[in-house]
Design a protein around this motif. Structure first.
Motif, PDB file in Angstrom:
ATOM      1  N   ALA A  96     -30.862  43.216  82.435  1.00 59.94           N
ATOM      2  CA  ALA A  96     -30.878  44.678  82.548  1.00 59.94           C
ATOM      3  C   ALA A  96     -30.912  45.273  81.148  1.00 59.94           C
ATOM      4  N   VAL A  97     -31.685  46.351  80.992  1.00 55.51           N
ATOM      5  CA  VAL A  97     -31.852  47.018  79.696  1.00 55.51           C
ATOM      6  C   VAL A  97     -31.511  48.494  79.863  1.00 55.51           C
ATOM      7  N   TYR A  98     -30.709  49.015  78.933  1.00 53.30           N
ATOM      8  CA  TYR A  98     -30.242  50.399  79.009  1.00 53.30           C
ATOM      9  C   TYR A  98     -30.533  51.130  77.708  1.00 53.30           C
ATOM     10  N   LEU A  99     -30.664  52.448  77.819  1.00 53.83           N
ATOM     11  CA  LEU A  99     -30.901  53.320  76.676  1.00 53.83           C
ATOM     12  C   LEU A  99     -29.687  54.224  76.509  1.00 53.83           C
ATOM     13  N   SER A 100     -28.945  54.029  75.411  1.00 60.82           N
ATOM     14  CA  SER A 100     -27.749  54.820  75.126  1.00 60.82           C
ATOM     15  C   SER A 100     -28.092  55.902  74.107  1.00 60.82           C
ATOM     16  N   TYR A 101     -27.842  57.157  74.474  1.00 56.99           N
ATOM     17  CA  TYR A 101     -28.154  58.282  73.599  1.00 56.99           C
ATOM     18  C   TYR A 101     -27.010  58.481  72.610  1.00 56.99           C
ATOM     19  N   ASP A 102     -27.308  58.391  71.302  1.00 58.17           N
ATOM     20  CA  ASP A 102     -26.289  58.611  70.283  1.00 58.17           C
ATOM     21  C   ASP A 102     -25.799  60.056  70.341  1.00 58.17           C
ATOM     22  N   GLY A 103     -24.497  60.242  70.114  1.00 57.72           N
ATOM     23  CA  GLY A 103     -23.926  61.584  70.125  1.00 57.72           C
ATOM     24  C   GLY A 103     -23.641  62.109  71.510  1.00 57.72           C
ATOM     25  N   GLU A 104     -23.994  61.342  72.534  1.00 55.56           N
ATOM     26  CA  GLU A 104     -23.741  61.735  73.926  1.00 55.56           C
ATOM     27  C   GLU A 104     -22.900  60.635  74.568  1.00 55.56           C
ATOM     28  N   PRO A 105     -21.585  60.794  74.638  1.00 55.80           N
ATOM     29  CA  PRO A 105     -20.712  59.709  75.084  1.00 55.80           C
ATOM     30  C   PRO A 105     -20.894  59.308  76.540  1.00 55.80           C
ATOM     31  N   THR A 106     -21.618  60.106  77.321  1.00 55.81           N
ATOM     32  CA  THR A 106     -21.791  59.764  78.736  1.00 55.81           C
ATOM     33  C   THR A 106     -23.247  59.870  79.178  1.00 55.81           C
ATOM     34  N   THR A 107     -24.176  59.590  78.274  1.00 58.02           N
ATOM     35  CA  THR A 107     -25.599  59.568  78.636  1.00 58.02           C
ATOM     36  C   THR A 107     -26.125  58.159  78.427  1.00 58.02           C
ATOM     37  N   LEU A 108     -26.372  57.477  79.529  1.00 56.23           N
ATOM     38  CA  LEU A 108     -26.816  56.087  79.502  1.00 56.23           C
ATOM     39  C   LEU A 108     -27.835  55.904  80.622  1.00 56.23           C
ATOM     40  N   GLU A 123     -13.225  55.692  89.647  1.00 54.72           N
ATOM     41  CA  GLU A 123     -13.519  56.691  88.603  1.00 54.72           C
ATOM     42  C   GLU A 123     -14.300  56.034  87.471  1.00 54.72           C
ATOM     43  N   ILE A 124     -15.358  56.698  87.008  1.00 55.08           N
ATOM     44  CA  ILE A 124     -16.130  56.227  85.855  1.00 55.08           C
ATOM     45  C   ILE A 124     -16.300  57.386  84.887  1.00 55.08           C
ATOM     46  N   TYR A 125     -15.800  57.205  83.661  1.00 58.37           N
ATOM     47  CA  TYR A 125     -15.882  58.274  82.672  1.00 58.37           C
ATOM     48  C   TYR A 125     -16.499  57.829  81.339  1.00 58.37           C
ATOM     49  N   ASP A 126     -16.866  56.561  81.178  1.00 58.53           N
ATOM     50  CA  ASP A 126     -17.364  56.105  79.879  1.00 58.53           C
ATOM     51  C   ASP A 126     -18.595  55.219  80.049  1.00 58.53           C
ATOM     52  N   LYS A 127     -19.331  55.025  78.927  1.00 60.08           N
ATOM     53  CA  LYS A 127     -20.593  54.285  78.973  1.00 60.08           C
ATOM     54  C   LYS A 127     -20.412  52.837  79.374  1.00 60.08           C
ATOM     55  N   ALA A 128     -19.369  52.191  78.873  1.00 59.14           N
ATOM     56  CA  ALA A 128     -19.178  50.781  79.200  1.00 59.14           C
ATOM     57  C   ALA A 128     -18.996  50.595  80.698  1.00 59.14           C
ATOM     58  N   SER A 129     -18.220  51.474  81.328  1.00 58.03           N
ATOM     59  CA  SER A 129     -18.030  51.387  82.774  1.00 58.03           C
ATOM     60  C   SER A 129     -19.329  51.675  83.517  1.00 58.03           C
ATOM     61  N   MET A 130     -20.103  52.634  83.013  1.00 56.87           N
ATOM     62  CA  MET A 130     -21.392  52.931  83.633  1.00 56.87           C
ATOM     63  C   MET A 130     -22.297  51.706  83.601  1.00 56.87           C
ATOM     64  N   LEU A 131     -22.352  51.028  82.455  1.00 53.79           N
ATOM     65  CA  LEU A 131     -23.240  49.877  82.323  1.00 53.79           C
ATOM     66  C   LEU A 131     -22.750  48.701  83.138  1.00 53.79           C
ATOM     67  N   LEU A 132     -21.474  48.348  82.995  1.00 58.01           N
ATOM     68  CA  LEU A 132     -20.960  47.143  83.634  1.00 58.01           C
ATOM     69  C   LEU A 132     -20.720  47.314  85.129  1.00 58.01           C
ATOM     70  N   LYS A 133     -20.845  48.535  85.619  1.00 58.83           N
ATOM     71  CA  LYS A 133     -20.847  48.771  87.067  1.00 58.83           C
ATOM     72  C   LYS A 133     -22.242  49.213  87.526  1.00 58.83           C
ATOM     73  N   ASN A 134     -23.192  49.201  86.607  1.00 58.82           N
ATOM     74  CA  ASN A 134     -24.585  49.553  86.884  1.00 58.82           C
ATOM     75  C   ASN A 134     -24.720  50.905  87.580  1.00 58.82           C
ATOM     76  N   LYS A 135     -24.029  51.912  87.036  1.00 63.43           N
ATOM     77  CA  LYS A 135     -24.163  53.289  87.527  1.00 63.43           C
ATOM     78  C   LYS A 135     -24.535  54.166  86.340  1.00 63.43           C
ATOM     79  N   SER A 136     -25.756  53.988  85.856  1.00 68.72           N
ATOM     80  CA  SER A 136     -26.206  54.750  84.698  1.00 68.72           C
ATOM     81  C   SER A 136     -26.483  56.198  85.101  1.00 68.72           C
TER      82      SER A 136
END
Length: 352
Positions: free
Chosen positions: A266-278, A111-124
């Motif tokens: 690896a470089v990622y773009l995190s959208y402010d105000g969107e807790p699950t947009t990476l 299960e992945i529900y947050d940005k940190a997990s998305m990034l550190l598991k590379n599932k943006s």
């Protein structure tokens, strides 16, 4: 201070002086040679960004996050993840080469529900349209679901029902669709190590894109809602909707320190105000030596955070920079700092 002067006379032909001078010159050459060796060794053995180690970290993070459950194939049943995801399997729905298997099977859930997990598991949350264009997605959860018996990966012979963790009504997003990890790459097989972009799914093969259903619930802490959908195959699925923005859009470039490129960081773009947009900045411009996204659809005026990660000598290194997007935006990252994975997770999940 009194300075004493010593006078040397008639030493031009002294063997002692000659020997001393030879020894001094020899020592000078030796020191110079050793200095060159040390310099070269320093260049060779300086810790370097290691892209393979970073990819291995991403893979290990996925494997370590997999939860396993045992089910009897004849009865099926329900599994519940630690974050609240449930999956319901029908009886006799696990198969091998189209034939139902018997006995117990092991069901796997990630299960992945947050940005940190998305990034550190590379599932943006980078989605690909049918025409190949890529855009950011807003996610309500990413899931890897699989079943094995012994060394065999099994097939799903009957539809299984997935229910997300409980969601507060204030946080509900209508119009969530089902996405699969896929694309034109041969590696897009839905396996746990699949790094492909998300594409709209058609789980029941009726030619229509699948939407998630929202259901109300009642728990000990009050009322809540869940997203619900069915899957017809094992692998990765994602509850998503396309990120929408009206107004001017532009390209964004990220200038990373010398020596860094798409092979070692690896470089990622995190959208402010969107807790699950990476979204991962997945394009390296070889002529400009800049990271970019290749679709030019970043909203002008959007507030974002740029996140860069790599691994150096077994240690995560990172940079996080907040900025507001302007036309033809170029963000310059000058340096990275070492950090633990736990600390980085906290930083990412505390971003606005």
């Amino acid at each position: 201070m009194k300075i004493e002067k010593q006078k040397f006379t008639n030493l031009n032909n002294s063997k002692v002086v000659s020997r001393i001078l030879k020894n001094v010159m020899g020592l000078f050459v030796l020191v110079l040679f050793a200095s060159c060796i040390d310099t070269n060794e320093q260049e060779v053995f300086d810790p370097q960004p290691d892209g393979e180690a970073l990819a291995a970290r991403f893979d290990d993070n996925r494997v370590n996050a997999v939860q396993e459950f045992t089910l009897d194939t004849s009865t099926g049943g329900v599994i519940t993840g630690t974050q609240g995801t449930t999956v319901t399997f029908q009886p006799n729905s696990f198969g091998l080469n189209g034939t139902p298997v018997t006995g117990n099977v092991t069901v796997q859930l990630l299960e992945i529900y947050d940005k940190a997990s998305m990034l550190l598991k590379n599932k943006s949350t980078l989605g690909m349209r049918a025409n190949g264009d890529k855009e950011a997605l807003k996610s309500a959860g990413e899931f890897f679901i699989n079943a094995v018996q012994g060394t065999n990966d099994l097939e799903l012979l009957e539809m299984a029902a997935v229910q997300s963790r409980p969601v507060d009504f204030a946080d509900l997003e209508g119009g969530m669709q089902i996405f699969r990890s896929g694309g034109i790459d041969d590696d897009c097989d839905g396996g746990i190590d699949d790094d492909c972009d998300w594409v709209e799914a058609d789980e029941d093969n009726d030619g229509e894109k699948d939407n998630a259903q929202i259901r109300d619930g009642q728990g000990a802490d009050g009322e809540y809602a869940t997203y619900n959908y069915d899957i017809g195959d094992f692998g990765w699925t994602n509850l998503d909707k396309w990120y929408s923005f009206t107004g001017a859009k532009t390209e964004i470039f990220v200038d990373v320190p010398e020596g860094y490129n798409a092979d070692n960081c690896a470089v990622y773009l995190s959208y402010d105000g969107e807790p699950t947009t990476l979204a991962r900045m997945d394009t390296w411009n070889t002529s400009l030596e800049l990271f970019t996204e290749h679709y030019g659809l970043i909203p002008v005026g959007l507030e974002v955070h740029i996140i860069m990660v790599t691994e150096i000598d077994g240690q995560l290194n990172y940079a996080i920079q907040g900025t507001t997007i302007v036309e033809n935006h170029i963000e310059v990252i000058t340096s990275l700092a070492p950090i633990t994975q736990a600390a980085l997770e906290t930083l990412i999940n505390n971003l606005p």
